[in-house]
Design an enzyme around this catalytic site. Structure first.
Site: not given
Ligand code: DX5
Ligand code: ZN
Length: 214
Positions: A6, A31, A33, A35, A64, A66, A135, A140, A173, A175, A195
């Site tokens: 990500s 990936h 993200d 938002m 992705h 959001m 998730m 976010g 996705d 952690g 990420g």
């Molecule tokens: C969170 C995103 C993730 C995020 C993951 O809302 O959808 O894709 O970037 O980040 P890490 O891998 O640091 O949890």
């Molecule tokens: Zn994501």
């Protein structure tokens, strides 16, 4: 394991460097993200950035969304270079129609479930989608702690897919690191988004390679 780094955690002042690194890596896709500050309490980036990334790579773009009402943007998502258009189940009143529009626009269709949304919400569309995303944090923000109930959801989804004619892959996705990644692999995940683990690593290429081995 198919790894989808990500870029939310990348240095946006030097996106070119981040994408060049991913091009040399064992990433299966990238990936992105998106938002909107409505569906999630944060704003990231939109189509101009997706287009810029598309111009720097041949890797598939895993977008992705959001955002509220993602079905309004199917053509713009396609035109910005997306390979996979991923919408949240919680953001789509007419999820089946949204999936059909994504496929009609020539993209792969994916659906994401928030941590509080049960896997059963995918039962009636599982044969229509190319990917399902669980998730393992509330969407976010990058860098959050893994929510362990995601493991059981991956197991449930694995059973649902394997007992149907669905060819959907399971992505997770939030952690993700080597420890949570190992547990997710055992639970039946096919793809991991990462990420922070990738972009804060001293050696991001090694971090991606290690996840890909899981
Ligand atoms: C969170 C995103 C993730 C995020 C993951 O809302 O959808 O894709 O970037 O980040 P890490 O891998 O640091 O949890
Ligand atoms: Zn994501």
């Amino acid at each position: 394991m198919l790894i989808s780094p990500s870029i939310l955690s990348a240095d946006f002042g030097n996106l070119n460097k981040a994408i060049s690194m991913l091009n040399e890596s064992r990433s299966a896709m990238i990936h992105l993200d998106v938002m909107d500050g409505v569906f999630v309490p944060n704003i990231s980036f939109g189509f101009p950035v997706t287009k810029a990334v598309a111009s720097m790579t041949n890797l598939p773009l895993d977008v992705h969304l959001m955002i509220a009402d993602p079905q309004k943007y199917v053509n713009q998502v396609r035109d910005s270079g997306a390979t996979i258009m991923n919408v949240h189940q919680e953001a789509c009143v007419h999820l089946h129609r949204c999936i059909q529009s994504i496929k009609a626009a020539g993209m792969k269709a994916a659906v994401t479930l928030n941590p509080a949304t049960p896997v059963v919400m995918l039962e009636d569309v599982i044969e229509d989608i190319d990917m399902a995303l669980i998730m393992s944090v509330n969407p976010g923000f990058g860098g959050q702690k893994f929510i362990p109930s995601a493991l059981h959801k991956v197991e449930q989804l694995r059973k649902m897919i394997d007992s149907s004619s669905s060819k959907a892959i399971i992505q997770v996705d939030g952690g993700v690191n080597l420890e949570t990644g190992r547990l997710l692999a055992a639970a039946g995940a096919d793809s991991l988004v990462a990420g922070n683990f990738v972009f804060s690593a001293e050696d991001p290429l090694k971090a991606i390679a290690e996840l890909a081995e899981l």
